[in-house]
Scaffold this motif. Structure first.
Motif, PDB file in Angstrom:
ATOM      1  N   HIS A  68      -5.090  -7.763   8.673  1.00 27.06           N
ATOM      2  CA  HIS A  68      -3.720  -6.876   8.237  1.00 27.06           C
ATOM      3  C   HIS A  68      -4.620  -6.057   6.908  1.00 27.06           C
ATOM      4  O   HIS A  68      -4.551  -4.636   7.720  1.00 27.06           O
ATOM      5  CB  HIS A  68      -3.048  -7.585   7.667  1.00 27.06           C
ATOM      6  N   SER A  98       4.551  -6.836   3.082  1.00 29.40           N
ATOM      7  CA  SER A  98       5.249  -7.618   2.792  1.00 29.40           C
ATOM      8  C   SER A  98       5.607  -8.977   3.932  1.00 29.40           C
ATOM      9  O   SER A  98       5.655  -9.957   3.855  1.00 29.40           O
ATOM     10  CB  SER A  98       6.906  -7.435   2.189  1.00 29.40           C
ATOM     11  N   ASP A 101       1.993 -10.222   4.836  1.00 35.21           N
ATOM     12  CA  ASP A 101       2.504 -10.879   3.582  1.00 35.21           C
ATOM     13  C   ASP A 101       2.865 -12.268   4.266  1.00 35.21           C
ATOM     14  O   ASP A 101       2.023 -13.840   4.724  1.00 35.21           O
ATOM     15  CB  ASP A 101       2.644 -10.832   2.404  1.00 35.21           C
ATOM     16  N   TRP A 102       4.147 -12.071   4.186  1.00 40.61           N
ATOM     17  CA  TRP A 102       4.342 -13.402   5.018  1.00 40.61           C
ATOM     18  C   TRP A 102       4.238 -14.381   6.076  1.00 40.61           C
ATOM     19  O   TRP A 102       4.389 -15.591   6.204  1.00 40.61           O
ATOM     20  CB  TRP A 102       5.754 -12.998   5.055  1.00 40.61           C
ATOM     21  N   HIS A 104       1.519 -15.051   7.238  1.00 39.78           N
ATOM     22  CA  HIS A 104       0.039 -16.175   7.653  1.00 39.78           C
ATOM     23  C   HIS A 104       0.472 -17.507   7.677  1.00 39.78           C
ATOM     24  O   HIS A 104      -0.312 -17.943   7.841  1.00 39.78           O
ATOM     25  CB  HIS A 104      -0.786 -15.692   6.263  1.00 39.78           C
ATOM     26  N   SER A 105       1.856 -17.864   6.020  1.00 38.96           N
ATOM     27  CA  SER A 105       2.411 -19.258   6.255  1.00 38.96           C
ATOM     28  C   SER A 105       3.010 -19.369   6.527  1.00 38.96           C
ATOM     29  O   SER A 105       3.799 -21.147   6.610  1.00 38.96           O
ATOM     30  CB  SER A 105       2.309 -19.509   4.492  1.00 38.96           C
ATOM     31  N   ARG A 109       1.105 -19.746  10.942  1.00 42.48           N
ATOM     32  CA  ARG A 109       0.874 -21.212  10.737  1.00 42.48           C
ATOM     33  C   ARG A 109       1.185 -21.219  12.225  1.00 42.48           C
ATOM     34  O   ARG A 109       0.380 -22.712  11.946  1.00 42.48           O
ATOM     35  CB  ARG A 109       1.345 -21.438   9.605  1.00 42.48           C
TER      36      ARG A 109
ATOM     37  N   GLU B  66       6.587 -11.282  -1.435  1.00 38.24           N
ATOM     38  CA  GLU B  66       5.353 -11.685  -1.007  1.00 38.24           C
ATOM     39  C   GLU B  66       4.400 -10.710  -2.060  1.00 38.24           C
ATOM     40  O   GLU B  66       4.946  -9.737  -2.630  1.00 38.24           O
ATOM     41  CB  GLU B  66       5.174 -11.089  -0.584  1.00 38.24           C
ATOM     42  N   ALA B  69       2.087  -8.276  -1.792  1.00 39.86           N
ATOM     43  CA  ALA B  69       2.976  -6.697  -1.272  1.00 39.86           C
ATOM     44  C   ALA B  69       3.179  -5.348  -3.120  1.00 39.86           C
ATOM     45  O   ALA B  69       3.179  -5.145  -3.278  1.00 39.86           O
ATOM     46  CB  ALA B  69       4.422  -6.606  -0.230  1.00 39.86           C
ATOM     47  N   ASP B 101      -5.335 -11.034   1.915  1.00 42.57           N
ATOM     48  CA  ASP B 101      -5.291 -11.518   2.869  1.00 42.57           C
ATOM     49  C   ASP B 101      -5.436 -13.283   3.583  1.00 42.57           C
ATOM     50  O   ASP B 101      -5.241 -14.086   3.922  1.00 42.57           O
ATOM     51  CB  ASP B 101      -5.408 -10.872   4.449  1.00 42.57           C
TER      52      ASP B 101
END
Lengths: 232, 248
Positions: A68, A98, A101-102, A104-105, A109, B66, B69, B101
């Motif tokens: 990213h 946002s 970021d969301w 990844h997990s 995953r 998040e 962000a 990250d």
């Protein structure tokens, strides 16, 4: 300044970067690091990325890892890249961040572990783990539902209802494409409840054609290898 | 319209945002979303963040979740924020982004899972799970080693050898602070081998003083409660409770 992209087309985030560069006419050298045979742990590659993971890039003096961060950097560093990939407007940009970021997990995953535990393990010298795959599938399915309900509302062509793709669309679509390597009935079961997701992937594919299909061809080879290892 | 920060100070990423705002003089209203009382699952909060997680912000009509962000957005949206938090220079910014990250699947995953399964679980209605705690501890310890060897080389005061903190420093240090609630011998075992990490935490604390200590005050209360030494539990003095929905 030459750009070198260290990756492998079996790696979802590597594919996202390769496709991004090709779509945007960014001149780069693709250096394949075969992590299925441990090449990512060799000293030469650890010099590039001490985390010993693909993808990584070298651009002049900059060595960078984490896909990213790489995508956002490339979108900013190469002036020809259209704004929709990583908008300059801070509100639009933050919404894309946002999602990244969301990811990844949640989607990453679920999808990554599901694919390894249900199919890809042997290709990466890892055992299959059907029990773990059941748990991974729950995370994956929940993530697909969230994607649809939060970011693909109504007639949305791309995430956030955008008319053109962002780096978030590319990253997440490449992740879901990994399901190409699992058993067809499993893939059907997971994706069938999500027609919006399927349409969205088609949209990303069209917007990045022919590179999306070309870069994803490798998964067909991997599929054949999995079948071979199963029969051996 | 004032910025609203929906947070629970027990949440590591919530603390990072609250501290960031206070340090940078950003005017905001802290709206407490009590995780123990499951307020993050209420319909009113799901309106704010459909993922049902803290932290989240509302800035005018604009909602965001998040924490990374949010931190990058606040750095850019409020002109008074010094450049070192989220530098305009592309190379430096990309390196900070890379750490942010990496954090999700490494330090965050290890620390949060360890603390939950070792100590905090029951407060959130979850059982303790020693096996999961052991697995998480491996990820946590590997992450601390990586941070030291990669980003705190030599006499580095902050990550990447920077002389002043970035949002990556704040985010990661708030995560490690969660270890305050576990047993002292566990904490010593995990952090003892990492003097550079301890020094770096102190550096971040000094650079964001007095807000860092003030915001982390809740951890010491929770720790005491968990150990049964607190005789009278006090609510968090500086937070505001979520305003009731007038429509209900």
């Amino acid at each position: 300044m030459t750009l070198k992209v260290y990756g492998h087309r079996l790696s979802q985030p590597s594919r996202a970067i390769i496709i991004f560069c090709k779509v945007n006419g960014i001149d780069f050298e693709e250096v394949t690091i075969d992590f299925t045979t441990g090449k990512h742990r060799l000293p030469d590659f650890k010099e590039i990325n001490p985390m010993a993971e693909v993808p990584a890039i070298v651009h002049g003096d900059l060595k960078l890892f984490e896909s990213h961060a790489i995508l956002c950097y490339l979108a900013s560093a190469f002036p020809g890249v259209p704004d929709h990939w990583y908008p300059a407007d801070i509100v639009s940009r933050a919404k894309i961040q946002s999602i990244l970021d969301w990811h990844h997990s949640n989607l990453r995953r679920g999808a990554l572990n599901y694919c390894i535990n249900s199919a890809l393990g042997p290709v990466r010298s890892l055992p299959l783990n059907p029990q773990a795959a059941i748990e991974d599938e729950k995370i994956l399915s929940a993530s697909l539902s969230k994607l649809e309900s939060v970011w693909l509302k109504g007639d949305a062509k791309f995430l956030l209802g955008n008319f053109q793709p962002s780096v978030a669309d590319l990253s997440l679509a490449c992740e879901i494409m990994q399901l190409e390597v699992v058993d067809e009935k499993d893939r059907e079961r997971i994706l069938r409840p999500h027609p919006k997701i399927l349409e969205w992937i088609d949209n990303v594919k069209s917007a990045t054609s022919p590179h999306f299909e070309e870069v994803h061809e490798h998964l067909q080879e991997v599929k054949a290898r999995i079948a071979f290892l199963k029969s051996a | 319209m004032t910025l609203k920060v929906y947070a629970d100070r027990m949440s590591q990423p919530s603390r990072a945002i609250i501290i960031f705002c206070k340090v940078n003089g950003i005017d905001f209203e802290e709206v407490r979303i009590d995780l123990v009382k499951r307020q993050h699952r209420s319909p009113e909060f799901i309106e704010i963040n459909p993922m049902g997680q803290v932290p989240a912000i509302v800035d005018g009509r604009y909602k965001l979740f998040e924490s990374h962000a949010i931190l990058s957005y606040l750095s850019c949206a409020f002109p008074g924020v010094p450049d070192h938090w989220y530098p305009a220079d592309l190379f430096t910014r990309a390196k900070i982004q890379s750490i942010l990250d990496w954090h999700h699947s490494n330090l965050r995953r290890g620390t949060a899972t360890f603390v939950l399964n070792r100590a905090l679980g029951p407060a959130l209605g979850l059982p303790l799970n020693p096996q999961a705690a052991n697995e998480a501890e491996k990820i946590l310890r590997a992450s601390l080693s990586k941070i030291e060897s990669l980003w705190l080389k030599g006499n580095a005061k902050f990550l990447l050898g920077n002389f002043r903190p970035s949002i990556a420093d704040l985010s990661l240090v708030c995560e490690i602070m969660q270890l305050e609630v576990v047993d002292e011998k566990d904490r010593d075992r995990i952090l003892g081998p990492h003097p550079k990490i301890l020094q770096w935490i102190d550096n971040v604390k000094s650079a964001t003083s007095p807000h860092f200590e003030e915001v982390h005050g809740i951890l010491y209360k929770v720790k005491a409660r968990l150990l049964g030494r607190l005789t009278s539990a006090k609510p968090n003095d500086t937070s505001l409770s979520m305003k009731p929905n007038p429509k209900l």
